[in-house]
Scaffold this motif. Structure first.
Motif, PDB file in Angstrom:
ATOM      1  N   ILE A  87     -10.546  -4.262   7.698  1.00 40.64           N
ATOM      2  CA  ILE A  87     -10.915  -5.203   6.755  1.00 40.64           C
ATOM      3  C   ILE A  87      -9.926  -6.139   6.427  1.00 40.64           C
ATOM      4  N   ILE A  88      -8.399  -5.886   6.989  1.00 44.54           N
ATOM      5  CA  ILE A  88      -7.553  -6.876   6.542  1.00 44.54           C
ATOM      6  C   ILE A  88      -7.640  -7.992   7.534  1.00 44.54           C
ATOM      7  N   ASN A  89      -6.976  -9.142   7.176  1.00 42.75           N
ATOM      8  CA  ASN A  89      -7.313 -10.522   8.149  1.00 42.75           C
ATOM      9  C   ASN A  89      -5.770 -11.021   8.192  1.00 42.75           C
ATOM     10  N   TYR A  90      -4.704 -10.593   7.941  1.00 39.70           N
ATOM     11  CA  TYR A  90      -3.434 -11.002   8.318  1.00 39.70           C
ATOM     12  C   TYR A  90      -2.461  -9.931   8.417  1.00 39.70           C
ATOM     13  N   TYR A  91      -1.350  -9.841   9.260  1.00 34.87           N
ATOM     14  CA  TYR A  91      -0.754  -9.029   9.559  1.00 34.87           C
ATOM     15  C   TYR A  91       0.225  -8.354   8.445  1.00 34.87           C
ATOM     16  N   ILE A  92       0.605  -9.214   7.349  1.00 32.41           N
ATOM     17  CA  ILE A  92       1.255  -8.811   6.387  1.00 32.41           C
ATOM     18  C   ILE A  92       0.923  -7.709   5.675  1.00 32.41           C
ATOM     19  N   TYR A  93      -0.590  -7.679   5.595  1.00 29.56           N
ATOM     20  CA  TYR A  93      -1.317  -6.557   4.966  1.00 29.56           C
ATOM     21  C   TYR A  93      -1.250  -5.300   5.851  1.00 29.56           C
ATOM     22  N   ALA A  94      -1.015  -5.298   7.000  1.00 33.11           N
ATOM     23  CA  ALA A  94      -0.851  -4.113   7.653  1.00 33.11           C
ATOM     24  C   ALA A  94       0.630  -3.328   7.144  1.00 33.11           C
ATOM     25  N   TYR A  95       1.466  -3.782   6.696  1.00 36.18           N
ATOM     26  CA  TYR A  95       2.633  -2.987   6.195  1.00 36.18           C
ATOM     27  C   TYR A  95       2.334  -1.735   5.382  1.00 36.18           C
ATOM     28  N   PRO A  96       1.820  -1.978   4.490  1.00 39.07           N
ATOM     29  CA  PRO A  96       1.377  -0.679   3.498  1.00 39.07           C
ATOM     30  C   PRO A  96       0.728   0.354   4.164  1.00 39.07           C
ATOM     31  N   ILE A  97      -0.483  -0.200   5.145  1.00 41.27           N
ATOM     32  CA  ILE A  97      -1.277   0.650   5.904  1.00 41.27           C
ATOM     33  C   ILE A  97      -0.311   1.445   7.086  1.00 41.27           C
ATOM     34  N   HIS A  98       0.552   0.804   7.810  1.00 42.00           N
ATOM     35  CA  HIS A  98       1.612   1.486   8.441  1.00 42.00           C
ATOM     36  C   HIS A  98       2.377   2.498   7.846  1.00 42.00           C
ATOM     37  N   ILE A  99       2.686   2.188   6.776  1.00 47.18           N
ATOM     38  CA  ILE A  99       3.475   3.074   6.042  1.00 47.18           C
ATOM     39  C   ILE A  99       2.808   4.225   5.950  1.00 47.18           C
ATOM     40  N   LEU A 100       1.699   4.187   5.170  1.00 47.63           N
ATOM     41  CA  LEU A 100       0.552   5.163   4.957  1.00 47.63           C
ATOM     42  C   LEU A 100       0.269   5.959   6.438  1.00 47.63           C
ATOM     43  N   GLU A 101       0.222   5.316   7.498  1.00 46.19           N
ATOM     44  CA  GLU A 101      -0.151   6.007   8.826  1.00 46.19           C
ATOM     45  C   GLU A 101       1.083   6.712   9.243  1.00 46.19           C
ATOM     46  N   GLY A 102       2.291   6.205   8.834  1.00 46.63           N
ATOM     47  CA  GLY A 102       3.624   7.134   9.189  1.00 46.63           C
ATOM     48  C   GLY A 102       3.623   8.413   8.565  1.00 46.63           C
ATOM     49  N   PHE A 103       3.192   8.150   7.235  1.00 46.03           N
ATOM     50  CA  PHE A 103       3.145   9.483   6.420  1.00 46.03           C
ATOM     51  C   PHE A 103       2.191  10.410   6.979  1.00 46.03           C
ATOM     52  N   ALA A 104       1.100   9.856   7.367  1.00 44.91           N
ATOM     53  CA  ALA A 104      -0.039  10.820   7.873  1.00 44.91           C
ATOM     54  C   ALA A 104       0.283  11.510   9.147  1.00 44.91           C
ATOM     55  N   TRP A 105       1.122  10.720   9.856  1.00 44.71           N
ATOM     56  CA  TRP A 105       1.695  11.327  11.301  1.00 44.71           C
ATOM     57  C   TRP A 105       2.479  12.206  11.024  1.00 44.71           C
TER      58      TRP A 105
END
Length: 181
Positions: A87-105
């Protein structure tokens, strides 16, 4: 070994999903979210750093609570990550998602082998071989499937299919995987 197979069956949708998405995610971030090469690298660094920082804490937590809870929680986080990416439309919004993803990994990387060690008893090597086969099978099936879906239907739909696959894995984990304690 039945419990190891049940765990691996429940994780296979996540493994396929990760192969689907992570093989094409940098292209999605660059093309659809308008990130340059440096920004893509920084996003992946943010996720990896989160995993590195949280792994020791999550390992200690896995020793204190039921590891199935951590496996299940990581699947919930991964499902949320896929939905959020779609649902995001710009890469800057991917930072918190990537952080959450790193935690999940970090969470799944610590809790799953520990859970396997708990349930495998004297067949730990065989059990880890079954788990690694599941992981690798996901990365055999996933990239072709994800690349094909992304090319034919776009990244956003591919991410949503990934979300649904992880939900299937969550249901399987709930019903197939017994608590480790």
């Amino acid at each position: 070994m039945k419990r190891v197979y049940a765990l691996c069956v429940s994780l296979l949708p996540l493994m396929i999903s990760s192969g689907m998405i992570y093989s094409v995610l940098p292209i999605y971030i660059a093309n659809d979210l308008r990130a340059g090469e440096m920004q893509v690298g920084m996003l992946f660094t943010a996720g990896a750093a989160t995993g590195a920082i949280s792994s020791i804490f999550l390992g200690k937590l896995a020793d204190k609570i039921d590891k199935k809870v951590l496996v299940f929680t990581s699947q919930i986080i991964f499902a949320a990550v896929m939905l959020l990416y779609s649902i995001i439309n710009y890469y800057i919004y991917a930072y918190p998602i990537h952080i959450l993803e790193g935690f999940a990994w970090a969470m799944i990387s610590v809790s799953t082998p520990a859970l396997i060690a708990d349930i495998a008893k004297d067949k730990k090597g065989e059990a880890m071989g079954i788990y690694n086969t599941t992981w690798n099978l996901g990365w055999v099936i996933g990239p072709f499937f994800g690349g094909t879906l992304a090319q034919l239907y776009g990244f956003r739909l591919t991410l949503r299919i990934s979300f649904l696959m992880i939900l299937v894995g969550l249901i399987l984990t709930h019903f197939l995987v017994k608590e480790s304690r």
